[in-house]
Design a protein around this motif. Structure first.
Motif, PDB file in Angstrom:
ATOM      1  N   SER A  94      -1.586  10.806   8.674  1.00 27.94           N
ATOM      2  CA  SER A  94      -0.255  11.096   8.126  1.00 27.94           C
ATOM      3  C   SER A  94       0.662  11.639   9.205  1.00 27.94           C
ATOM      4  O   SER A  94       1.863  11.360   9.220  1.00 27.94           O
ATOM      5  N   SER A 140       1.814   8.754  11.297  1.00 28.40           N
ATOM      6  CA  SER A 140       2.719   7.866  10.588  1.00 28.40           C
ATOM      7  C   SER A 140       4.065   8.552  10.350  1.00 28.40           C
ATOM      8  O   SER A 140       5.111   7.915  10.441  1.00 28.40           O
ATOM      9  N   TYR A 160       2.733   4.194  -3.463  1.00 29.81           N
ATOM     10  CA  TYR A 160       2.298   5.578  -3.570  1.00 29.81           C
ATOM     11  C   TYR A 160       3.419   6.547  -3.203  1.00 29.81           C
ATOM     12  O   TYR A 160       3.519   7.631  -3.782  1.00 29.81           O
ATOM     13  N   PRO A 200      -2.517   7.805  -0.277  1.00 31.82           N
ATOM     14  CA  PRO A 200      -3.022   6.575   0.313  1.00 31.82           C
ATOM     15  C   PRO A 200      -4.090   5.865  -0.512  1.00 31.82           C
ATOM     16  O   PRO A 200      -4.305   4.673  -0.346  1.00 31.82           O
ATOM     17  N   TRP A 251       0.824  -1.209   0.000  1.00 33.12           N
ATOM     18  CA  TRP A 251       0.000   0.000   0.000  1.00 33.12           C
ATOM     19  C   TRP A 251       0.862   1.266   0.000  1.00 33.12           C
ATOM     20  O   TRP A 251       0.669   2.168  -0.804  1.00 33.12           O
ATOM     21  N   ARG A 252       1.878   1.327   0.883  1.00 32.19           N
ATOM     22  CA  ARG A 252       2.603   2.572   1.036  1.00 32.19           C
ATOM     23  C   ARG A 252       3.750   2.752   0.043  1.00 32.19           C
ATOM     24  O   ARG A 252       3.947   3.836  -0.496  1.00 32.19           O
ATOM     25  N   VAL A 304      -5.810   1.248   8.396  1.00 30.85           N
ATOM     26  CA  VAL A 304      -5.633   0.931   6.972  1.00 30.85           C
ATOM     27  C   VAL A 304      -5.941  -0.549   6.731  1.00 30.85           C
ATOM     28  O   VAL A 304      -6.537  -0.922   5.720  1.00 30.85           O
TER      29      VAL A 304
END
Ligand code: TRP
Length: 460
Positions: A378, A381, A32, A280, A28-29, A105
């Motif tokens: 965000s 994180s 992107y 995301p 996922w991360r 997530v």
């Protein structure tokens, strides 16, 4: 010591640690962040970080855990005295915060799995708008995140061998199979080659400080480093095992999954001309559009399988994140495992609520005024990424100044007779003594400065 768990053997440990590393971070991360930060340029810096910084730090963490045979706090305290124990605690707290947003997530992914397989998600027309609305549907996300946390707690409460290892043994190989199948499919899409070029041909002029910051943070996050997860897992590793080669396998497994995820996503982005989908939502929007295009039946099967495996990957990571504070409470406070696990799961779930509500649901959480109007998820994180690089930097200082390189070498030689005289030993000694602490120290400070005030203040 007999009450502590142990991995059944080399494969068990490698799978569990690779399971911890491979997760939403990779699938996922990573795509992107790569998409936002120059594609191939990002990939290049990322690989450099893995090789020069992450790999030595991983070896150091596992060595500390196996030597001390304790949780993250107990290990530092045993080898370094009471003050160093705080470094372990710092990591445990960071892990708690990582899990708090990670689980949100994971809840999105769990929801997508269920809605694709059993619902009507593939009948939608605008997946960008759908995703935005979906993650704001608080009750749905609340339910799925809670469900995910319950699954995590169920496995962790089973202990090391029965729970953690068994789960990883099935899930990891299946993930590779679906990734590779989807890559083959995505390469057959029109324009795929453009996406491949974006991803694999670096344009060095696109490298800037942000590329470096994001690649660094992502590399530590992806390998589960800097907060004691691998200290904890290392404490379950048998003395006959070769830490260095295990760490190499874990790093390669993790990096290859991130690499493959990019190779899967960018041809799809090119084929759909979806360059405007960023951040995301990338994987959720682009992949579901592709699954939609596969037709109702194939899309449901392939899409369902993909999100199911994404959930598996996330689950082996949430397990490791929950295991760190749980091991601390069990080892240090002598609490029984089950109630500790459930109590922590509840606490962390509640800590995740602000992240869950930060995509429009609650205005001030969605646009933090002190954080350049970005969302709370965000913010957490980013803060966690910083604590990972700071934690890793301090770990290197700990090894060099307190535990001593010679003791690390001794530990690494157990199960690896050739280590002492090898060039790898020189490389590890040098990186842990100099490269990692200095680079991580300077970069961490710069990142902290940048996050709050903007790097332009330094570099103009
Ligand atoms: N590495 C995992 C991922 O890429 C996330 C994760 C699990 C993690 N355990 C960790 C990150 C410990 C940092 C520290 O998805």
């Amino acid at each position: 010591m007999s009450t502590r768990g142990n991995f059944s053997g080399r494969i068990g440990f490698i799978l569990a640690a690779a399971g911890s590393a491979v997760g939403l971070g990779n699938i996922w991360r990573f795509p992107y962040l790569a998409g936002q930060n120059g594609g191939a340029a990002f990939l290049l810096i990322y690989l450099i970080c893995i090789f020069t910084l992450c790999f030595p730090v991983m070896i150091g963490e596992i060595a500390i855990g196996r030597k001390a045979q304790s949780d993250a706090y107990g290990s530092y305290q045993k080898l370094g005295g009471a003050q160093w124990g705080y470094l372990g605690l710092f990591g445990i707290v960071a892990g708690i915060f990582i899990l708090s947003f990670y689980n949100v997530v994971a809840g999105w992914a769990f929801g997508y799995f269920l809605e694709i397989t059993f619902g009507n998600l593939l009948n939608e027309t605008d997946y960008g708008a759908f995703f935005g609305a979906y993650i704001n549907n608080s009750w749905t996300i609340l339910t799925f995140s809670l469900g995910f946390m319950v699954l995590t707690a169920l496995i962790v409460s089973q202990g090391v061998q029965k729970g953690i290892e068994a789960a990883a043994k099935i899930m990891m190989p299946a993930l590779y199979v679906i990734l590779i199948s989807l890559i083959i499919y995505s390469l057959t899409l029109p324009n795929a080659i453009e996406g491949v070029k974006f991803y694999l041909v670096p344009n060095l002029s696109e490298i800037n400080v942000q590329t470096i910051f994001f690649a660094l943070g992502q590399s530590f996050f992806s390998l589960s480093l800097g907060m004691g997860a691998l200290v904890t897992y290392g404490s379950y590793v048998g003395k006959n095992q070769n830490i260095v080669s295990s760490a190499a396998i874990i790093s390669i497994a993790d990096t290859s999954v991130a690499f493959l995820a990019g190779l899967m996503v960018f041809p799809m982005v090119a084929a759909l001309n979806a360059y405007d989908v960023q951040g995301p939502s990338l994987v959720f929007v682009v992949l579901t559009q592709v699954f939609h295009n596969m037709g109702p039946i194939v899309g449901r099967i392939v899409g369902g399988a993909f999100f199911l495996l994404l959930c598996f990957a996330a689950l082996t990571s949430t397990i490791s994140l929950l295991e760190v504070p749980a091991a601390y409470m069990v080892d240090q406070k002598k609490f029984p495992r089950k109630p500790v696990v459930w109590g922590l799961a509840l606490l962390i779930f509640v800590l995740g609520l602000p992240s869950m509500l930060s995509f429009g649901r609650v205005e001030f959480l969605s646009h933090l005024t002190f954080y350049k109007n970005r969302d709370f998820l965000s913010f957490v994180s980013d803060m966690c990424d910083i604590s990972l690089t700071v934690g890793a930097c301090l770990m290197c200082i700990f090894i060099r100044k307190r535990w001593k390189i010679a003791n690390m070498t001794e530990e690494l030689s157990i199960g690896n007779d050739n280590y002492m005289g090898s060039w790898l030993r020189k490389y590890i000694d040098f990186t842990i003594s100099w490269v990692c602490p200095i680079l991580l120290g300077i970069l961490s400070l710069l990142i902290i400065f940048d996050k709050f005030w903007g790097i332009e203040l330094i570099f103009g």
